[in-house]
Motif scaffolding. Structure first.
Motif, PDB file in Angstrom:
ATOM      1  N   PRO A 216      30.622 102.396  43.321  1.00  0.00           N
ATOM      2  CA  PRO A 216      31.966 102.834  43.700  1.00  0.00           C
ATOM      3  C   PRO A 216      32.511 101.979  44.847  1.00  0.00           C
ATOM      4  CG  PRO A 216      30.508 104.721  43.443  1.00  0.00           C
ATOM      5  CD  PRO A 216      29.636 103.496  43.393  1.00  0.00           C
ATOM      6  N   VAL A 217      33.748 101.541  44.708  1.00  0.00           N
ATOM      7  CA  VAL A 217      34.379 100.724  45.745  1.00  0.00           C
ATOM      8  C   VAL A 217      34.654 101.586  46.970  1.00  0.00           C
ATOM      9  CG1 VAL A 217      36.446  99.402  46.345  1.00  0.00           C
ATOM     10  CG2 VAL A 217      35.404  99.140  44.084  1.00  0.00           C
ATOM     11  N   THR A 218      34.351 101.070  48.147  1.00  0.00           N
ATOM     12  CA  THR A 218      34.569 101.774  49.407  1.00  0.00           C
ATOM     13  C   THR A 218      35.643 101.063  50.228  1.00  0.00           C
ATOM     14  OG1 THR A 218      32.891 100.505  50.603  1.00  0.00           O
ATOM     15  CG2 THR A 218      32.150 102.484  49.428  1.00  0.00           C
ATOM     16  N   GLU A 219      36.099 101.729  51.280  1.00  0.00           N
ATOM     17  CA  GLU A 219      37.069 101.111  52.187  1.00  0.00           C
ATOM     18  C   GLU A 219      36.509  99.816  52.771  1.00  0.00           C
ATOM     19  OE1 GLU A 219      39.073 103.840  55.049  1.00  0.00           O
ATOM     20  OE2 GLU A 219      37.795 105.364  54.122  1.00  0.00           O
ATOM     21  N   LYS A 220      35.242  99.861  53.150  1.00  0.00           N
ATOM     22  CA  LYS A 220      34.612  98.682  53.745  1.00  0.00           C
ATOM     23  C   LYS A 220      34.584  97.526  52.763  1.00  0.00           C
ATOM     24  CE  LYS A 220      30.451  97.222  56.231  1.00  0.00           C
ATOM     25  NZ  LYS A 220      29.117  97.643  56.747  1.00  0.00           N
ATOM     26  N   MET A 221      34.307  97.826  51.486  1.00  0.00           N
ATOM     27  CA  MET A 221      34.302  96.775  50.463  1.00  0.00           C
ATOM     28  C   MET A 221      35.684  96.149  50.322  1.00  0.00           C
ATOM     29  SD  MET A 221      32.063  98.455  47.394  1.00  0.00           S
ATOM     30  CE  MET A 221      30.349  98.958  47.586  1.00  0.00           C
ATOM     31  N   ILE A 222      36.721  96.981  50.332  1.00  0.00           N
ATOM     32  CA  ILE A 222      38.085  96.474  50.201  1.00  0.00           C
ATOM     33  C   ILE A 222      38.411  95.516  51.345  1.00  0.00           C
ATOM     34  CG2 ILE A 222      40.532  97.105  50.302  1.00  0.00           C
ATOM     35  CD1 ILE A 222      39.829  99.671  48.817  1.00  0.00           C
ATOM     36  N   ALA A 223      38.066  95.925  52.574  1.00  0.00           N
ATOM     37  CA  ALA A 223      38.334  95.087  53.741  1.00  0.00           C
ATOM     38  C   ALA A 223      37.554  93.776  53.669  1.00  0.00           C
ATOM     39  CB  ALA A 223      37.981  95.845  55.009  1.00  0.00           C
ATOM     40  N   SER A 224      36.288  93.861  53.285  1.00  0.00           N
ATOM     41  CA  SER A 224      35.438  92.681  53.233  1.00  0.00           C
ATOM     42  C   SER A 224      35.885  91.705  52.162  1.00  0.00           C
ATOM     43  CB  SER A 224      33.979  93.105  52.992  1.00  0.00           C
ATOM     44  OG  SER A 224      33.129  91.990  52.894  1.00  0.00           O
ATOM     45  N   ARG A 225      36.140  92.227  50.939  1.00  0.00           N
ATOM     46  CA  ARG A 225      36.547  91.348  49.843  1.00  0.00           C
ATOM     47  C   ARG A 225      37.941  90.751  50.078  1.00  0.00           C
ATOM     48  NH1 ARG A 225      32.044  92.510  49.222  1.00  0.00           N
ATOM     49  NH2 ARG A 225      32.050  90.637  50.537  1.00  0.00           N
TER      50      ARG A 225
ATOM     51  N   TYR B 207      40.720  86.831  44.774  1.00  0.00           N
ATOM     52  CA  TYR B 207      39.716  87.886  44.624  1.00  0.00           C
ATOM     53  C   TYR B 207      38.752  87.493  43.507  1.00  0.00           C
ATOM     54  CZ  TYR B 207      42.103  91.407  47.537  1.00  0.00           C
ATOM     55  OH  TYR B 207      42.646  92.117  48.583  1.00  0.00           O
ATOM     56  N   VAL B 208      37.462  87.539  43.789  1.00  0.00           N
ATOM     57  CA  VAL B 208      36.462  87.198  42.785  1.00  0.00           C
ATOM     58  C   VAL B 208      36.324  88.311  41.751  1.00  0.00           C
ATOM     59  CG1 VAL B 208      34.030  86.657  42.393  1.00  0.00           C
ATOM     60  CG2 VAL B 208      35.201  85.715  44.396  1.00  0.00           C
ATOM     61  N   ASP B 209      36.327  89.550  42.225  1.00  0.00           N
ATOM     62  CA  ASP B 209      36.185  90.705  41.341  1.00  0.00           C
ATOM     63  C   ASP B 209      37.579  91.258  41.036  1.00  0.00           C
ATOM     64  OD1 ASP B 209      35.689  93.174  40.126  1.00  0.00           O
ATOM     65  OD2 ASP B 209      33.911  93.563  41.350  1.00  0.00           O
ATOM     66  N   PRO B 210      37.956  91.355  39.765  1.00  0.00           N
ATOM     67  CA  PRO B 210      39.300  91.813  39.401  1.00  0.00           C
ATOM     68  C   PRO B 210      39.627  93.232  39.852  1.00  0.00           C
ATOM     69  CG  PRO B 210      37.896  91.665  37.461  1.00  0.00           C
ATOM     70  CD  PRO B 210      37.167  90.989  38.568  1.00  0.00           C
ATOM     71  N   VAL B 211      38.611  94.041  40.149  1.00  0.00           N
ATOM     72  CA  VAL B 211      38.900  95.404  40.578  1.00  0.00           C
ATOM     73  C   VAL B 211      39.708  95.409  41.869  1.00  0.00           C
ATOM     74  CG1 VAL B 211      36.787  95.754  41.954  1.00  0.00           C
ATOM     75  CG2 VAL B 211      37.923  97.717  40.903  1.00  0.00           C
TER      76      VAL B 211
ATOM     77  N   SER C 187      50.644  87.676  37.100  1.00  0.00           N
ATOM     78  CA  SER C 187      49.664  88.268  36.192  1.00  0.00           C
ATOM     79  C   SER C 187      48.405  88.618  36.951  1.00  0.00           C
ATOM     80  CB  SER C 187      49.336  87.295  35.067  1.00  0.00           C
ATOM     81  OG  SER C 187      48.235  87.747  34.328  1.00  0.00           O
ATOM     82  N   LEU C 188      47.787  89.752  36.587  1.00  0.00           N
ATOM     83  CA  LEU C 188      46.571  90.176  37.240  1.00  0.00           C
ATOM     84  C   LEU C 188      45.342  89.726  36.464  1.00  0.00           C
ATOM     85  CD1 LEU C 188      47.510  93.783  38.391  1.00  0.00           C
ATOM     86  CD2 LEU C 188      47.400  91.711  39.762  1.00  0.00           C
ATOM     87  N   GLN C 189      45.526  88.840  35.504  1.00  0.00           N
ATOM     88  CA  GLN C 189      44.384  88.373  34.743  1.00  0.00           C
ATOM     89  C   GLN C 189      43.392  87.690  35.675  1.00  0.00           C
ATOM     90  OE1 GLN C 189      43.750  88.999  31.689  1.00  0.00           O
ATOM     91  NE2 GLN C 189      45.696  89.839  31.025  1.00  0.00           N
ATOM     92  N   GLU C 190      42.096  87.790  35.341  1.00  0.00           N
ATOM     93  CA  GLU C 190      41.052  87.210  36.182  1.00  0.00           C
ATOM     94  C   GLU C 190      41.256  85.685  36.269  1.00  0.00           C
ATOM     95  OE1 GLU C 190      36.235  87.488  36.804  1.00  0.00           O
ATOM     96  OE2 GLU C 190      37.190  88.294  35.020  1.00  0.00           O
ATOM     97  N   ALA C 191      41.166  85.184  37.514  1.00  0.00           N
ATOM     98  CA  ALA C 191      41.357  83.757  37.728  1.00  0.00           C
ATOM     99  C   ALA C 191      40.234  82.970  37.078  1.00  0.00           C
ATOM    100  CB  ALA C 191      41.421  83.460  39.230  1.00  0.00           C
TER     101      ALA C 191
ATOM    102  N   LEU D  10      35.099 100.706  40.302  1.00  0.00           N
ATOM    103  CA  LEU D  10      33.698 100.295  40.424  1.00  0.00           C
ATOM    104  C   LEU D  10      33.643  98.782  40.514  1.00  0.00           C
ATOM    105  CD1 LEU D  10      32.291 102.521  37.518  1.00  0.00           C
ATOM    106  CD2 LEU D  10      32.115 103.036  39.962  1.00  0.00           C
ATOM    107  N   ASN D  11      32.737  98.264  41.339  1.00  0.00           N
ATOM    108  CA  ASN D  11      32.611  96.811  41.439  1.00  0.00           C
ATOM    109  C   ASN D  11      31.742  96.261  40.310  1.00  0.00           C
ATOM    110  OD1 ASN D  11      29.929  97.294  42.128  1.00  0.00           O
ATOM    111  ND2 ASN D  11      30.174  96.736  44.274  1.00  0.00           N
ATOM    112  N   LYS D  12      31.430  94.983  40.351  1.00  0.00           N
ATOM    113  CA  LYS D  12      30.689  94.339  39.264  1.00  0.00           C
ATOM    114  C   LYS D  12      29.278  94.902  39.082  1.00  0.00           C
ATOM    115  CE  LYS D  12      33.044  89.851  39.266  1.00  0.00           C
ATOM    116  NZ  LYS D  12      32.893  88.391  39.445  1.00  0.00           N
ATOM    117  N   LYS D  13      28.755  95.529  40.130  1.00  0.00           N
ATOM    118  CA  LYS D  13      27.418  96.110  40.063  1.00  0.00           C
ATOM    119  C   LYS D  13      27.436  97.574  39.634  1.00  0.00           C
ATOM    120  CE  LYS D  13      25.651  93.106  43.755  1.00  0.00           C
ATOM    121  NZ  LYS D  13      25.022  93.086  45.104  1.00  0.00           N
ATOM    122  N   GLY D  14      28.632  98.097  39.376  1.00  0.00           N
ATOM    123  CA  GLY D  14      28.738  99.499  38.990  1.00  0.00           C
ATOM    124  C   GLY D  14      28.739 100.445  40.181  1.00  0.00           C
TER     125      GLY D  14
END
Length: 369
Positions: free
Chosen positions: A237-246, A126-130, A364-368, A231-235
């Motif tokens: 709100p994360v949506t279901e579609k975003m979760i599926a896509s990412r 995952y690129v975005d840690p959220v 660990s969930l630290q950012e890769a 919230l994603n990197k752009k601020g």
């Protein structure tokens, strides 16, 4: 549609054409005795096509497709439909039918629980840690994406006790959480391990949430409401579609890193993880030695409440079998450490010691890097 221009397609096609298209795909498939495309794929492709016509209708284009009708979906379980397709495909009755082909298609996939290594690799991809934190919370709660995107920074109503971990009462190992308006517009009360909330604070709220709230305010012109946490990197709100896509992006990246990463794995694997973990935690080695029929009721009820299923019997027995396989794989390897649901997701995974010579994964969930 042969000989017709592409630009007039949407004027000519109707619901019957879409159904006949589905049927023809099954006819072609049966003639070739192919496992692809399976019935589910044909149905999902038809949904995409209906989505296109729904958009056209909303934009004011004239079409003959009524998206609200249900008659467009071909019922491939109907004996009459199956017989018709077999006749069209010129396949004898004793040949492999659609159901057999669908079973073969499913058998080509390994539906075994997502492994420790696959979880680790997916989290790192995952690129975005959220999204890593959302995936982790899903593993620990079995919440659907539609429920996760509504998880609050500060809860209200029955969830008014939900705050950042450091501000909550940490005297208990678990806390309750009410999922409002989930699938079927139903509410249910679930249990969340406090360690999973601690991980959420350490790996998302503390390092990222504050800055992302500022981006939200800059983008939308007002402060981020307390009922929005992710919230994603752009601020945004994360949506279901975003979760599926990412998650799909992370899966593709994982497959490049490790070709053995199973391509059918999706975010929904988190729904399978929780009940399997719960059963292993509840029964331990008794899974391999006892008849658990007498134990089904209470544990099945707990899984039913957590996952929001109405009819749990068949599903529950499936998870019993899955849990037994896992216990057989790890028998004799630190099974005494399995204490969930008093364990968080990370603790539970770590407690399953791997065979000698295989390194324990770092969850660990630290950012890769």
């Amino acid at each position: 549609m042969k000989g017709k221009e592409l630009g007039v397609y949407h004027h000519l096609v109707d619901n019957r054409d879409i159904m006949l298209w589905q049927v023809q795909r099954q006819v072609d498939r049966l003639e070739g005795q192919s496992i692809k495309p399976n019935s589910e794929t044909i149905y999902e492709d038809a949904k995409i096509l209906l989505g296109y016509f729904h958009w056209l209708n909303e934009q004011g284009f004239v079409t003959n497709v009524q998206v609200g009708l249900r008659t467009w979906r071909a019922n491939f379980k109907s004996k009459r439909m199956l017989s018709y397709i077999q006749v069209k495909a010129k396949v004898k009755i004793d040949a492999n039918n659609i159901r057999v082909l669908d079973k073969k298609s499913r058998q080509r996939q390994s539906d075994f629980l997502i492994t420790e290594g696959e979880i680790k690799l997916l989290l790192e991809s995952y690129v975005d840690p959220v999204y890593r934190c959302i995936f982790n919370l899903a593993l620990g709660t079995a919440m659907r994406p539609m429920d996760l995107v509504k998880f609050p920074f500060i809860g209200n109503r029955a969830n008014k006790h939900i705050l950042s971990y450091s501000e909550m009462d940490n005297g208990h190992k678990t806390t309750s959480y009410t999922v409002y308006e989930s699938k079927g517009n139903k509410d249910r009360k679930i249990v969340i391990n406090m360690e999973d909330l601690k991980a959420l604070e350490e790996h998302y709220i503390t390092p990222y949430y504050g800055e992302r709230k500022k981006l939200y305010k800059k983008k939308y012109g007002h402060s981020c409401p307390p009922d929005i946490l992710f919230l994603n990197k752009k601020g945004e709100p994360v949506t279901e579609k975003m979760i599926a896509s990412r998650t799909n992006d992370a899966k593709k990246k994982s497959m490049k890193v490790d070709p053995t990463f199973r391509p059918h794995l999706s975010f929904y694997q988190t729904r399978h993880w929780w009940p399997t973990q719960h059963i292993i935690a509840t029964f331990g080695e008794r899974l391999l030695t006892e008849n658990l029929e007498v134990m089904y009721l209470a544990t099945a009820q707990a899984i039913q409440n957590q996952m929001g299923h109405e009819d749990i019997e068949t599903t529950y027995k499936h998870y019993i079998d899955m849990a037994r396989v896992i216990m057989m794989v790890h028998r004799g390897h630190s099974l005494d450490l399995i204490k969930a649901p008093a364990l968080s997701v990370g603790q539970f995974i770590t407690s399953l010691s791997l065979p000698t010579g295989i390194a324990k994964p770092d969850f660990s969930l630290q950012e890769a890097g």
